[in-house]
Scaffold this motif. Structure first.
Motif, PDB file in Angstrom:
ATOM      1  N   ASP A   1       1.694   6.660  -6.843  1.00 42.19           N
ATOM      2  CA  ASP A   1       0.659   7.640  -7.196  1.00 42.19           C
ATOM      3  C   ASP A   1       1.183   9.066  -7.028  1.00 42.19           C
ATOM      4  O   ASP A   1       0.914   9.943  -7.851  1.00 42.19           O
ATOM      5  N   GLU A   2       1.948   9.277  -5.946  1.00 41.71           N
ATOM      6  CA  GLU A   2       2.537  10.597  -5.703  1.00 41.71           C
ATOM      7  C   GLU A   2       3.538  10.949  -6.809  1.00 41.71           C
ATOM      8  O   GLU A   2       3.548  12.078  -7.312  1.00 41.71           O
TER       9      GLU A   2
ATOM     10  N   GLN B   1       0.826  -1.200   0.000  1.00 42.90           N
ATOM     11  CA  GLN B   1       0.000   0.000   0.000  1.00 42.90           C
ATOM     12  C   GLN B   1       0.870   1.262   0.000  1.00 42.90           C
ATOM     13  O   GLN B   1       0.578   2.220  -0.717  1.00 42.90           O
ATOM     14  N   ASP B   2       1.936   1.261   0.783  1.00 43.91           N
ATOM     15  CA  ASP B   2       2.844   2.414   0.808  1.00 43.91           C
ATOM     16  C   ASP B   2       3.526   2.607  -0.545  1.00 43.91           C
ATOM     17  O   ASP B   2       3.687   3.731  -1.015  1.00 43.91           O
TER      18      ASP B   2
ATOM     19  N   THR C   1       0.981   4.126  -2.900  1.00 41.98           N
ATOM     20  CA  THR C   1       0.796   5.537  -2.571  1.00 41.98           C
ATOM     21  C   THR C   1       1.959   6.365  -3.091  1.00 41.98           C
ATOM     22  O   THR C   1       1.756   7.445  -3.668  1.00 41.98           O
TER      23      THR C   1
END
Length: 100
Positions: A54-55, A47-48, A51
């Motif tokens: 995506d960033e 998940q990290d 994320t």
């Protein structure tokens, strides 16, 4: 009755706007480098990692937006410069034609 507060658009030069956009692009570029470094060096959970990816995608899109904006601003700056040179040439021709 009171009048609604009017927002005045700040009059700034094209060169100043180019500097501002380049500064924002530079900040995004450094953020991108930090995020990519973190992606390579740190052990992240799924998940990290998603994320962070995506960033990184969002930052790359911002950089592309700033690049397009810079292209438009630089084109406008060149046009303004050419117009200034043309006006200077016309003024010089008029001076030499009528005064000299």
């Amino acid at each position: 009755m009171t009048k609604p507060k009017e927002q005045k658009k700040e009059k700034i030069s094209v060169a100043t706007e180019i500097d501002r956009v380049e500064e924002r692009r530079s900040l995004c570029q450094s953020n991108l480098e930090r995020a990519e470094y973190r992606q390579r060096r740190e052990q992240l959970s799924g998940q990290d990692r998603q994320t962070l990816e995506d960033e990184i995608t969002l930052i790359k899109e911002r950089i592309q937006k700033y690049d397009r904006e810079l292209e438009v601003l630089r084109r406008e700056n060149r046009r303004n410069m050419l117009l200034s040179v043309a006006l200077l040439a016309i003024a010089a021709l008029c001076y030499y034609a009528f005064i000299a």
